[in-house]
Design a protein around this motif. Structure first.
Motif, PDB file in Angstrom:
ATOM      1  N   LEU A  35       0.864  -1.181   0.000  1.00 16.73           N
ATOM      2  CA  LEU A  35       0.000   0.000   0.000  1.00 16.73           C
ATOM      3  C   LEU A  35       0.899   1.229   0.000  1.00 16.73           C
ATOM      4  O   LEU A  35       1.423   1.615   1.046  1.00 16.73           O
ATOM      5  CB  LEU A  35      -0.921   0.008   1.232  1.00 16.73           C
ATOM      6  N   ARG A  81     -19.929  -6.107  -0.441  1.00 16.87           N
ATOM      7  CA  ARG A  81     -19.579  -4.713  -0.787  1.00 16.87           C
ATOM      8  C   ARG A  81     -20.768  -3.792  -0.545  1.00 16.87           C
ATOM      9  O   ARG A  81     -20.596  -2.650  -0.126  1.00 16.87           O
ATOM     10  CB  ARG A  81     -19.079  -4.617  -2.221  1.00 16.87           C
ATOM     11  N   GLY A 110      -6.213   6.075   1.319  1.00 13.31           N
ATOM     12  CA  GLY A 110      -6.858   6.610   0.124  1.00 13.31           C
ATOM     13  C   GLY A 110      -7.798   5.574  -0.484  1.00 13.31           C
ATOM     14  O   GLY A 110      -7.742   4.383  -0.142  1.00 13.31           O
ATOM     15  N   ALA A 111      -8.631   6.025  -1.395  1.00 10.95           N
ATOM     16  CA  ALA A 111      -9.679   5.157  -1.960  1.00 10.95           C
ATOM     17  C   ALA A 111      -9.124   3.877  -2.577  1.00 10.95           C
ATOM     18  O   ALA A 111      -9.631   2.776  -2.312  1.00 10.95           O
ATOM     19  CB  ALA A 111     -10.491   5.931  -2.989  1.00 10.95           C
ATOM     20  N   ARG A 112      -8.106   3.975  -3.411  1.00 10.66           N
ATOM     21  CA  ARG A 112      -7.559   2.775  -4.068  1.00 10.66           C
ATOM     22  C   ARG A 112      -6.949   1.813  -3.062  1.00 10.66           C
ATOM     23  O   ARG A 112      -7.140   0.607  -3.147  1.00 10.66           O
ATOM     24  CB  ARG A 112      -6.537   3.155  -5.127  1.00 10.66           C
ATOM     25  N   ASN A 113      -6.173   2.356  -2.126  1.00  9.95           N
ATOM     26  CA  ASN A 113      -5.552   1.493  -1.117  1.00  9.95           C
ATOM     27  C   ASN A 113      -6.602   0.877  -0.193  1.00  9.95           C
ATOM     28  O   ASN A 113      -6.491  -0.289   0.182  1.00  9.95           O
ATOM     29  CB  ASN A 113      -4.511   2.259  -0.306  1.00  9.95           C
ATOM     30  N   ASP A 115      -9.704   0.185  -0.989  1.00 10.47           N
ATOM     31  CA  ASP A 115     -10.390  -0.853  -1.760  1.00 10.47           C
ATOM     32  C   ASP A 115      -9.507  -2.098  -1.884  1.00 10.47           C
ATOM     33  O   ASP A 115      -9.990  -3.222  -1.737  1.00 10.47           O
ATOM     34  CB  ASP A 115     -10.782  -0.330  -3.142  1.00 10.47           C
ATOM     35  N   ALA A 116      -8.215  -1.895  -2.138  1.00  7.18           N
ATOM     36  CA  ALA A 116      -7.292  -3.039  -2.239  1.00  7.18           C
ATOM     37  C   ALA A 116      -7.227  -3.778  -0.905  1.00  7.18           C
ATOM     38  O   ALA A 116      -7.231  -5.016  -0.872  1.00  7.18           O
ATOM     39  CB  ALA A 116      -5.902  -2.563  -2.659  1.00  7.18           C
ATOM     40  N   SER A 119     -10.573  -5.655  -0.310  1.00  3.30           N
ATOM     41  CA  SER A 119     -10.643  -6.831  -1.180  1.00  3.30           C
ATOM     42  C   SER A 119      -9.724  -7.939  -0.692  1.00  3.30           C
ATOM     43  O   SER A 119     -10.097  -9.122  -0.704  1.00  3.30           O
ATOM     44  CB  SER A 119     -10.267  -6.449  -2.612  1.00  3.30           C
TER      45      SER A 119
END
Length: 174
Positions: A35, A81, A110-113, A115-116, A119
């Protein structure tokens, strides 16, 4: 004349894979996630950690997972989700436990991290929630099955047997 032959040195045998290492990967399928500049290990809950995560705060998240699965309109990942907004605080704590961090650290991603991480957390620990949901659903089905169909009306009492037909009861052909 015979002479003594020295065998040529053979290469060392290749190291055999350690079967315990493979079993450990199955038993503890932790995933290291990058991340940004930081590596984070998302670990699988032990049985006891998982029970604490599912039941310590009540089981509202699990109940919603069960309801989603019983509904059957989407796959488990899509359904989970959809529950993030309703169970954000719970999920922040559950994910924080899996990565050994504070819930505020998880929330600050942050949003991408985020979400990762979410998931990956589900990939590592989702089976635990699905198993617990299955336990609940099977229990409910067993209760319904043991209730059985509604029984038929009771038989008439023994002293109230219907009268038998006699020769005098039949109309005569006069």
């Amino acid at each position: 004349m015979a002479r003594k032959v020295t065998p040529a040195a053979s290469p060392a045998p290749a190291a055999e894979p350690d079967p315990a290492a493979g079993e450990l990967a199955v038993m503890q399928p932790d995933i290291t996630l990058q991340l940004g500049d930081e590596s984070v290990v998302v670990r699988e809950y032990s049985f006891w950690d998982g029970m604490e995560v599912v039941y310590a705060d009540g089981r509202a998240f699990l109940d919603d997972v069960v309801a989603s699965l019983e509904d059957g309109k989407a796959d488990a990942w899509e359904q989970v989700r959809a529950l993030v907004g309703r169970h954000q605080g719970y999920l922040l704590r559950a994910i924080a436990k899996a990565v050994g961090r504070d819930p505020d650290w998880v929330k600050g991603l942050g949003a991408r991290n985020a979400d990762a991480l979410f998931s990956t957390w589900w990939a590592v620990n989702g089976h635990f929630f699905l198993h617990e949901a299955t336990v609940v659903i099977r229990g409910r089905l067993a209760v319904r099955a043991s209730a059985g169909p509604k029984s038929s009306p009771s038989s008439p009492a023994q002293d109230s047997a219907p009268p038998t037909a006699s020769a005098t009861d039949t109309p005569s052909a006069s």
